[in-house]
Design an enzyme around this catalytic site. Structure first.
Site, short mmCIF file in Angstrom:
data_model
loop_
_atom_site.label_atom_id
_atom_site.label_comp_id
_atom_site.label_asym_id
_atom_site.label_seq_id
_atom_site.Cartn_x
_atom_site.Cartn_y
_atom_site.Cartn_z
N GLY B 29 68.60 -0.93 98.69
CA GLY B 29 68.96 -0.17 97.50
C GLY B 29 69.14 -1.00 96.24
N CYS B 238 54.77 30.06 102.04
CA CYS B 238 53.48 29.57 101.54
C CYS B 238 52.42 30.65 101.74
CB CYS B 238 53.07 28.28 102.27
SG CYS B 238 51.40 27.76 101.89
N CYS B 241 49.73 29.03 104.45
CA CYS B 241 50.05 28.73 105.85
C CYS B 241 51.29 29.46 106.33
CB CYS B 241 50.20 27.22 106.07
SG CYS B 241 51.76 26.55 105.47
N CYS B 263 52.15 25.43 99.64
CA CYS B 263 52.71 24.11 99.99
C CYS B 263 52.26 23.06 98.99
CB CYS B 263 52.23 23.67 101.36
SG CYS B 263 53.01 24.51 102.73
N CYS B 269 49.78 21.52 104.90
CA CYS B 269 49.41 22.92 104.79
C CYS B 269 48.08 23.18 105.50
CB CYS B 269 49.31 23.32 103.32
SG CYS B 269 49.12 25.08 103.03
#
Lengths: 204, 280, 356
Positions: B29, B238, B241, B263, B269
């Site tokens: 980080g 979606c 899909c 998506c 997808c």
């Protein structure tokens, strides 16, 4: 018009510069493979990785330590080296790093250099903490030290044959300085394992 | 490409970047400054991610590049072509087949594995930058882990809006030590960063910073006990899909309010569509 | 299906082909050569070398041609090439004292050793469009010839310094930092600040310098001296151990003389703002000198609250290749984040409605 000239840097023909031992067979791709091994090792503390083969090396350098040097050290890094004159000549030729004392070095390859004596970086610039390349006798997974910390899901076991006396006590002190501290790359033959400063080690 | 080194960068630049990456991994980080080079693509268009990828990439890798979750957005196409040309590596659109995935603004929906590396393109690496623009000052705040300013900002959000009104670039705490920008991914993707099996590397070229999250590392979105972190997604399925748990793009279909949701992860997808078709 | 998910690759190819055609323009006209750009658009070439921080007139001219005259794009092209070159080391400091002078003026003295040399300047031209140039076939009227002198021309600032009226700069044998290899960290020392300004955008520095004249951090400047001409570049290869001459380059140097009221440790005297750019770049060198001096405000114990006095602000934003990339990246798709903002705003509106 000028066109860019090929610039694969690094060289494998030591010519007349004090060493007859070569570096990587392929300076570009071997360095990449070696870096991936070090990156994998640093990301997954205690996991043993293999570096590319370096069949001919001066006495005093394991293939692992030599590969780490070729991969990370160059004229822009300060190095502390105690591995004998032939290794020193090899490093001078292939890496060209300025040699300094342990406390001033970014990379240290010196069995005598103790962790507390190395540069831990500062609170604002902890990335200046040194990297210790430590030659040991063997690295075996599945037993030995119990490692926990970032990079390790639950815990990881690593047996280090021939670690310097007092290393675990020094490591505890090193870890207490977080985010400052020294990161260690353990080398045995062509195997490496890393101990980033963030990892906790308990005797297994 | 003749005339240039493998993966474009010269070896001494790669070593410099590799050293920075290793320190970034060792200090999860923390933003490590690096000597970012001028790349043949503009700053802000992925130069940090490209330099990280170029330093990591080898001939055995299979590279996937996505922008907004899609492999076919123009900048993803351009970066993929850059590496095909300069490194000759295999490229793929399949998340599963990739060993390195360079991304802008998304984390793939399919969970990543231990043998994969996710490289993020980062425009502004400093999570405190909008509150305190001076780098000398934010560096001090990171050194002291002094993140009170960010908590105050989030709390003001709650006071004003009733919830934290940050929907992307949502700041995270890494390994309980450093406040980190996840890059402008939607907050929806933040939970995927926590304990991810894959290594996550972040490159900010213009701002000259590299940072990292090692595998299996704690990544927590900042929140409060009484106002827990809440990832946002459009509450729809979606259109292609049928997925109800992925991040969706809103697509306008006419100028009188017609819209569909699909998506954003095009590979995920199309895989789901293929499975659906096979089942029918 | 309405949702286009393919075609990016083809679209990029077509766009590049169109760009190529547009660059060439009307094919019935002769193609512009890079040599013509270098010879006849010399100030564009100079600016590209300065902001591209790479002294190569031929490549800079090519970049101007390739970029269709977009000079920031040209500087970017040159920078992206420069970054792939190996770095051999640092030259010995340029000695502008021994410059083969083409232009040299001082606004501080009426006359001075070495004289005032106007050189090829726009300064006193009347800005009337010259239709004779449009017609073509124009033959220059021919300027009187004079032998270029390599006798040292003493610098105004040095003459003042000898009298104790100009603060001397501390000499250093250290190799200066290189911001193209190490990222700037703040506070940055003066060598690095000058390096950043020398590569910085001319327009940005011009506006900042101008702002100091209008009271945002004023520093009472006089043009001590501007000089432009050729200087020798020397380099000492470590394997040779002695200096060799790499050749001559044209540079423009500006030394601004600024009032300084003195401090507890320093007597009242003049201080210097310094500008140096590749080629003939007078506006840039002057702006740079103004901004250099204003960035010394903190060091000289002056108030430093104006934009031109704040080094993080100036140095982080003076690079036009960085700036143009980041501004123009807003063209890239942001629909993922925009989507999350849409949902965010809808949620906020819903809660406002519910509260009514």
């Amino acid at each position: 018009m000028t066109s860019p000239s090929p610039r694969a840097s690094g060289t494998t023909s030591p010519r007349a510069s004090g060493t007859t031992f070569p570096g990587f067979a392929d300076p570009v791709l071997d360095a990449q493979a070696s870096f991936r091994a070090v990156l994998q090792a640093m990301s997954r503390p205690g996991q043993v990785q293999r570096v590319p083969d370096l069949p001919e090396l001066p006495p005093g350098l394991s293939p692992a330590a030599a590969a780490v040097l070729l991969t990370l050290v160059d004229a822009e890094t300060r190095l502390c080296l105690r591995a004998g004159p032939e290794a020193a000549a090899w490093v001078r030729f292939h890496c060209g790093a300025p040699l300094v004392t342990a406390g001033a070095a970014q990379f240290v390859l010196d069995r005598e250099a103790a962790l507390p004596a190395l540069d831990p970086g500062t609170e604002e610039e902890p990335e200046r903490g040194a990297t210790l390349i430590l030659e040991v006798a063997s690295l075996t997974e599945g037993r030995g030290w119990r490692l926990t910390g970032p990079g390790i899901r639950d815990e990881h076991r690593l047996h280090v044959g021939g670690a310097p006396p007092g290393f675990l006590a020094d490591w505890t002190a090193n870890r207490a300085r977080t985010p400052c501290g020294v990161d260690v790359i353990l080398c045995a033959g062509d195997a490496i394992a890393a101990l980033p400063r963030s990892v906790a080690i308990e005797e297994g | 490409m003749s005339g240039y080194n493998f993966a474009y960068l010269d070896e001494s630049t790669k070593r410099m970047i590799r050293r920075a990456i290793l320190k970034a991994v060792a200090i999860p980080g923390h933003q490590v400054p690096f000597g970012s080079r001028e790349m043949p693509l503009p700053y802000g268009w992925g130069t940090g991610g490209i330099q990280v990828t170029a330093a990591v990439l080898g001939p055995a890798d299979v590279l996937k590049v996505i922008d907004q979750g899609s492999d076919d957005t123009t900048n993803a196409v351009s970066i993929r072509a850059f590496f095909r040309r300069t490194a000759g590596v295999a490229t793929t659109e399949s998340t599963e087949a990739a060993t390195i995935i360079q991304t802008r603004h998304r984390i793939p929906e399919r969970p990543l594995r231990e043998d994969q590396i996710l490289v993020y393109q980062v425009p502004i690496p400093e999570p405190l930058g909008r509150l305190e623009p001076r780098i000398a000052e934010t560096r001090r705040m990171h050194a002291m882990a002094d993140y009170g300013l960010m908590h105050v900002k989030l709390y003001e959000d709650i006071a004003r809006h009733g919830h934290i009104a940050t929907s992307y670039s949502y700041p995270v705490m890494v390994n309980s030590r450093y406040l980190m920008s996840p890059s402008p991914i939607p907050a929806f993707d933040n939970p995927k960063m926590d304990q991810m099996p894959a290594l996550q590397l972040f490159g900010a070229g213009r701002e000259k910073r590299i940072y990292a999250v090692p595998p299996y590392t704690s990544v927590k979105s900042l929140d409060f006990d009484d106002h827990p972190f809440r990832p946002i997604r459009a509450p729809h399925a979606c259109e292609l899909c049928g997925s109800r748990d992925t991040y969706l793009d809103e697509v306008l279909t006419d100028d009188v309010g017609g819209r569909i949701f699909v998506c954003s992860d095009t590979d995920f997808c199309s895989e789901r569509q293929a499975v659906k078709e096979a089942a029918e | 299906m309405y949702v286009a998910t393919k075609g990016g690759e083809r679209a990029i190819g077509a766009a590049h082909a169109w760009l190529d055609e547009t660059r060439r323009g009307d094919p019935s006209l002769p193609e512009l050569t890079a040599d013509q750009v270098q010879a006849q658009l010399g100030l564009a070439v100079d600016r590209v070398m300065a902001e591209g921080s790479c002294h190569d007139r031929g490549l800079a001219a090519l970049a101007v041609k390739q970029s269709r005259g977009d000079l920031i794009e040209a500087a970017f092209l040159l920078r992206a090439y420069r970054t792939t070159l190996p770095r051999f080391g640092a030259s010995v400091p340029l000695d502008t004292n021994t410059m083969a002078i083409q232009r040299r003026i001082s606004a501080a003295y009426k006359d001075l050793p070495g004289g005032q040399v106007l050189g090829p300047t726009f300064d006193y031209t009347h800005r009337l469009l010259d239709f004779a140039l449009a017609a073509g076939g124009h033959v220059p009227s021919g300027a009187p010839e004079a032998e270029a002198s390599r006798e040292p021309t003493p610098r105004v600032t040095e003459m003042l310094a000898r009298e104790g009226l100009m603060q001397r700069e501390a000499a250093s044998e250290d190799e200066p930092g290189d911001l193209t290899r190490e990222p700037l960290s703040f506070p940055a020392d003066r060598a690095l600040r000058l390096q950043a300004l020398a590569r910085g955008d001319e327009g940005f520095l011009l506006s900042l310098g101008y702002s100091t004249q209008r009271g945002y951090g004023g520093n009472h400047p006089f043009v001590g001296e501007i000089r432009m001409g050729e200087v020798a570049v020397g380099f000492t290869p470590p394997e040779l151990g002695f200096e060799i001459d790499l050749g001559d380059i044209t540079v423009t140097e500006c030394q601004m003389v600024n009032q300084f009221k003195g401090s507890r440790t320093e007597p009242p005297q003049f201080t210097r703002g310094y500008g140096l750019v590749f080629g003939h770049g007078e506006r840039k060198a002057m702006s740079m000198a103004l901004v250099d001096r204003s960035l010394r405000a903190a060091e000289l114990g002056e108030a430093s609250d104006a934009p031109a006095q704040q080094q993080e602000f100036v140095l982080s934003h003076c690079d036009n290749v960085e700036a143009t990339g980041f501004v123009e990246h807003l063209k890239l798709p942001h629909y993922v984040d925009f989507q999350s903002e849409l949902e965010n705003v809808r949620t906020m509106r819903a809660s406002v409605e519910a509260a009514k």
